[in-house]
Design a protein around this motif. Structure first.
Motif, PDB file in Angstrom:
ATOM      1  N   PRO A  57       0.856  -1.148  -0.023  1.00  0.00           N
ATOM      2  CA  PRO A  57       0.102  -0.026   0.105  1.00  0.00           C
ATOM      3  C   PRO A  57       0.997   1.134   0.028  1.00  0.00           C
ATOM      4  O   PRO A  57       2.184   1.169   0.060  1.00  0.00           O
ATOM      5  CB  PRO A  57      -0.712  -0.097   1.494  1.00  0.00           C
ATOM      6  CG  PRO A  57       0.051  -1.046   2.119  1.00  0.00           C
ATOM      7  CD  PRO A  57       0.902  -1.988   1.133  1.00  0.00           C
ATOM      8  N   TRP A  99      -2.802   0.296   7.448  1.00  0.00           N
ATOM      9  CA  TRP A  99      -2.451   0.660   6.068  1.00  0.00           C
ATOM     10  C   TRP A  99      -3.353   1.957   5.741  1.00  0.00           C
ATOM     11  O   TRP A  99      -4.473   1.558   5.784  1.00  0.00           O
ATOM     12  CB  TRP A  99      -1.817  -0.447   5.058  1.00  0.00           C
ATOM     13  CG  TRP A  99      -2.971  -1.508   4.782  1.00  0.00           C
ATOM     14  CD1 TRP A  99      -3.268  -2.490   5.473  1.00  0.00           C
ATOM     15  CD2 TRP A  99      -3.868  -1.183   3.793  1.00  0.00           C
ATOM     16  NE1 TRP A  99      -4.346  -3.108   4.815  1.00  0.00           N
ATOM     17  CE2 TRP A  99      -4.797  -2.252   4.106  1.00  0.00           C
ATOM     18  CE3 TRP A  99      -4.109  -0.469   2.908  1.00  0.00           C
ATOM     19  CZ2 TRP A  99      -6.100  -2.639   3.047  1.00  0.00           C
ATOM     20  CZ3 TRP A  99      -5.216  -0.568   2.117  1.00  0.00           C
ATOM     21  CH2 TRP A  99      -6.136  -1.698   2.071  1.00  0.00           C
ATOM     22  N   GLU A 118      -4.182   3.509   1.482  1.00  0.00           N
ATOM     23  CA  GLU A 118      -4.125   3.581   0.263  1.00  0.00           C
ATOM     24  C   GLU A 118      -4.712   4.613  -0.434  1.00  0.00           C
ATOM     25  O   GLU A 118      -5.759   4.859  -0.002  1.00  0.00           O
ATOM     26  CB  GLU A 118      -4.463   2.127  -0.600  1.00  0.00           C
ATOM     27  CG  GLU A 118      -4.304   2.056  -1.998  1.00  0.00           C
ATOM     28  CD  GLU A 118      -2.958   2.035  -2.581  1.00  0.00           C
ATOM     29  OE1 GLU A 118      -2.875   2.051  -4.043  1.00  0.00           O
ATOM     30  OE2 GLU A 118      -2.137   1.944  -1.758  1.00  0.00           O
ATOM     31  N   GLN A 153      -5.214  -5.702  -5.291  1.00  0.00           N
ATOM     32  CA  GLN A 153      -4.345  -4.862  -4.227  1.00  0.00           C
ATOM     33  C   GLN A 153      -4.845  -5.184  -2.856  1.00  0.00           C
ATOM     34  O   GLN A 153      -4.112  -5.824  -2.290  1.00  0.00           O
ATOM     35  CB  GLN A 153      -4.422  -3.399  -4.633  1.00  0.00           C
ATOM     36  CG  GLN A 153      -3.704  -3.359  -5.836  1.00  0.00           C
ATOM     37  CD  GLN A 153      -3.591  -1.484  -6.121  1.00  0.00           C
ATOM     38  OE1 GLN A 153      -4.656  -1.054  -6.007  1.00  0.00           O
ATOM     39  NE2 GLN A 153      -2.737  -1.286  -7.011  1.00  0.00           N
ATOM     40  N   PHE A 154      -6.128  -4.669  -2.736  1.00  0.00           N
ATOM     41  CA  PHE A 154      -6.650  -4.571  -1.151  1.00  0.00           C
ATOM     42  C   PHE A 154      -6.704  -5.843  -0.367  1.00  0.00           C
ATOM     43  O   PHE A 154      -6.297  -5.629   0.915  1.00  0.00           O
ATOM     44  CB  PHE A 154      -7.924  -3.786  -1.284  1.00  0.00           C
ATOM     45  CG  PHE A 154      -8.067  -2.381  -1.979  1.00  0.00           C
ATOM     46  CD1 PHE A 154      -6.917  -1.793  -2.208  1.00  0.00           C
ATOM     47  CD2 PHE A 154      -9.298  -2.023  -2.324  1.00  0.00           C
ATOM     48  CE1 PHE A 154      -6.990  -0.489  -2.889  1.00  0.00           C
ATOM     49  CE2 PHE A 154      -9.383  -0.880  -2.990  1.00  0.00           C
ATOM     50  CZ  PHE A 154      -8.460   0.066  -3.296  1.00  0.00           C
ATOM     51  N   TYR A 174      -3.000  -6.628   0.390  1.00  0.00           N
ATOM     52  CA  TYR A 174      -2.552  -5.643   1.459  1.00  0.00           C
ATOM     53  C   TYR A 174      -3.394  -6.307   3.049  1.00  0.00           C
ATOM     54  O   TYR A 174      -2.314  -6.625   3.878  1.00  0.00           O
ATOM     55  CB  TYR A 174      -2.893  -4.337   1.422  1.00  0.00           C
ATOM     56  CG  TYR A 174      -2.405  -3.749   0.119  1.00  0.00           C
ATOM     57  CD1 TYR A 174      -1.428  -4.157  -0.658  1.00  0.00           C
ATOM     58  CD2 TYR A 174      -3.228  -2.630  -0.304  1.00  0.00           C
ATOM     59  CE1 TYR A 174      -1.017  -3.629  -1.731  1.00  0.00           C
ATOM     60  CE2 TYR A 174      -2.790  -1.794  -1.405  1.00  0.00           C
ATOM     61  CZ  TYR A 174      -1.779  -2.579  -2.226  1.00  0.00           C
ATOM     62  OH  TYR A 174      -1.587  -1.798  -3.403  1.00  0.00           O
ATOM     63  N   VAL A 181      -8.677   2.746   2.481  1.00  0.00           N
ATOM     64  CA  VAL A 181      -8.699   3.222   0.930  1.00  0.00           C
ATOM     65  C   VAL A 181      -9.309   4.820   0.865  1.00  0.00           C
ATOM     66  O   VAL A 181     -10.399   4.861   1.306  1.00  0.00           O
ATOM     67  CB  VAL A 181      -9.294   2.383  -0.075  1.00  0.00           C
ATOM     68  CG1 VAL A 181      -9.135   2.809  -1.359  1.00  0.00           C
ATOM     69  CG2 VAL A 181      -8.665   1.074   0.260  1.00  0.00           C
TER      70      VAL A 181
END
Length: 185
Positions: free
Chosen positions: A97, A114, A116, A134-135, A138, A147
């Protein structure tokens, strides 16, 4: 359209279906196209492409970088300790991220490890792709996260809060830190 014309041209010239790698390479650098007129036409198409051309890619990249810098400044302003994506990549992480918080925080009662930054609108199609590519990666590596879709998102997409992915359209103002909680005692 340029891709289709180029594929057909190469297919007729070579009597074989050209590889996607070759096509992409020629679209990025039309000087590789053996026909000068076609090379110029492909170049004109890519330069004038208002949705997917290199100019649009540069603009999207610049806006994305600008929002990451903005997020970094906000994290520093809140005195939150973090590791940035470039530092993580230097350590050998492949899926990273934008920021990992060295000390997790709580946002709206959810723990965040995290953050993003997405300098775009969160529509269903792109969000599903981001979740898959991605998510969730992560989340598997670093735990729950946040996010930020800086240009908003479809509200129904914020449905994974309980599973550990929170969506916001701005930097949260209600961050609770361990230090903040300790000071209240």
């Amino acid at each position: 359209m340029a891709r289709i014309v180029l594929e057909r041209f190469l297919q007729e010239k070579e009597q074989a279906i050209p590889s996607k790698t070759l096509i992409n390479s020629m679209l990025r650098d039309p000087s590789q196209i053996p026909d000068g007129v076609l090379a110029n036409q492909v170049y004109q198409c890519t330069v004038n492409d208002c949705c997917y051309g290199p100019l649009v890619d540069c603009i999207k990249h610049a806006i994305g970088h600008e929002h990451e810098v903005l997020l970094r400044e906000m994290l520093l302003e809140k005195n939150l300790s973090f590791i940035a994506e470039d530092q993580l990549r230097a350590k050998g992480y492949d899926k990273t991220p934008d920021f990992i918080l060295e000390v997790p925080v709580a946002v709206e009662g959810h723990i965040i490890h995290w953050i993003e930054s997405k300098a775009s609108f969160g529509d269903e199609s792109s969000h599903q792709a981001y979740l898959q590519d991605q998510f969730w990666s992560y989340w598997n590596r670093f735990g729950p996260g946040l996010v930020i879709y800086w240009y908003g998102f479809i509200e129904e997409l914020d449905c994974h809060r309980e599973r550990g992915i929170l969506l916001k359209d701005c930097f949260p103002t209600d961050i609770v830190t361990l230090r903040h909680s300790m000071a209240q005692r």
